[in-house]
Design an enzyme around this catalytic site. Structure first.
Site: not given
Length: 411
Positions: A191, A289, A357
């Site tokens: 991330s 995502d 994600h």
């Protein structure tokens, strides 16, 4: 009465025996990783960087930066994997002050022990290529993907935007612990930490021996400079404020900012910075995502009446128009990676069509019996094949909903 009691006892014994047989059969037919899943998790303690103040390296609230190190062994004793922790960003004083009072902005509020799983696991059956490496998790407490260098003072509040200094302080702490003699190294992250991998990849190489094999991996860090569903540049404006507030611009790639003189903050986006990265790079990302879907493509500001709420929670609930918007987002992501896909001889890709994600730190998605696959290859296998140059790994999945191996991880 006695007869009835005996019959009940016999039935109980029979049921118990049947249960015992079932458990035994399950264990015999289960793979080693199934058995390991019931074992104790690998917990790794926190190390505070005591010399950080000498570099001016502080978390948002002034606390010391930190990392978690689990030592390698055997053939991996001189190999290093560094994993940037993720956790979003803050781009104004109000949100950064709030962040400073949480685990995202202070080591005072962080867990002092971290579970190492997926790419950080020390079990060969769960992490076949990196299990015996020195594995480090860099804790995230600055709010700008380890890239800022500024301080905010107004007489009552004090915030340290010192992500770049935190990065340098952790590296300098690790070099004498063996990183300085690394034979192989992989800089990774998830991330906002995956974005940090893009931002620090070239710099990481400079710290290591010239003959070391150094590569970088970004998991869910390819954040797009994409218009939202109302055609506004919501993410671009967010990044502009972030770069300005936290003093990030001077730490972005100079070649990139020189080529984007009018909008140097764009070099915070991987799609613009990627072509200036000279170190071998692997991009792991979902084409749908979840973070980008919810915050870049359909932020709450662009959907005040919640027309997308059901679709956000369940892709199967999306109407045809919404699905078409998602497919356009996927196409834009693949186009943004187009030159890298076509011309990078040392680069790797794994772009699946799962609503997820971050997929490298979770055992279920990294490497297990039912992990997501593209062309029958797990993420761990794709990354390992790329890192060790066993074969070219540039996998792009077919569009949703074709992939039946997905773990759709929607918060």
């Amino acid at each position: 009465m006695l007869k009835l009691k005996r019959e009940r006892m016999a039935t109980t014994t029979t049921n118990a025996n049947a249960l015992l047989v079932a458990i035994t059969l399950a264990l015999l037919t289960c793979s080693p990783r199934c058995i390991y899943s019931a074992e104790r998790r690998l917990l790794v303690g926190m190390t505070l960087v005591r010399n950080a103040p000498a570099l001016g390296a502080f978390c948002l609230d002034g606390s010391l930066p930190a990392y978690h190190l689990h030592r390698g062994f055997g053939a991996g004793a001189r190999n290093w994997l560094l994993q940037f922790e993720g956790g979003g960003w803050c781009n104004d004083i109000e949100s950064c002050l709030e962040r400073a009072k949480s685990r995202r902005g202070s080591t005072r509020y962080m867990t002092k022990w971290e579970v190492f799983s997926g790419i950080l696991s020390n079990n060969a059956s769960l992490n076949p290529d990196f299990y015996n490496w020195n594995r480090v998790k860099l804790r995230y407490c600055d709010g700008a993907s380890f890239a800022g260098d500024a301080v905010f003072k107004n007489g009552t509040s004090l915030l340290y935007f010192r992500g770049q200094k935190i990065w340098e302080a952790i590296i300098l702490d690790l070099l004498p612990k063996g990183l300085g003699q690394a034979r192989k190294a992989l800089l990774s992250g998830c991330s906002a930490g995956g974005l940090a991998s893009f931002l620090h990849c070239n710099n990481f190489t400079k710290y290591l021996p010239s003959n070391a094999s150094v590569k970088c991996l970004s998991d869910a860090g390819f954040f797009l400079d994409e218009r939202d569903i109302t055609s506004n540049h919501t993410m671009r404006y967010f990044v502009k404020d972030l770069v300005s507030l936290q003093g990030v611009e001077k730490n972005l790639d100079e070649n990139c900012t020189a080529s984007s003189l009018d909008f140097p903050e764009l070099c915070f986006f991987p799609q613009y910075a990627l072509k200036f990265i000279t170190t071998p790079f692997f991009i792991l990302n979902s084409a749908y995502d979840v973070y980008q879907f919810h915050h870049i493509l359909v932020p709450s500001s662009a959907d005040p009446h919640g027309h997308w709420n059901r679709c956000k929670l369940n892709p199967a609930a999306c109407n045809p128009e919404q699905l078409n918007t998602l497919q356009e987002f996927r196409r834009d992501m693949i186009v943004a990676m187009g030159l890298f896909y076509k011309y990078s001889r040392r680069g790797g890709l794994f772009i699946n069509s799962c609503f997820a994600h971050c997929q490298s730190e979770s055992q279920d998605t990294w490497f297990s019996a039912d992990s997501p696959r593209v062309h029958n290859k797990t993420i761990a296998e794709a990354v390992g094949d790329w890192y060790f140059s066993r074969r070219i790994t540039k996998e792009i999945d077919c569009p949703y909903p074709c992939d039946t191996t997905c773990h759709n991880l929607i918060p």
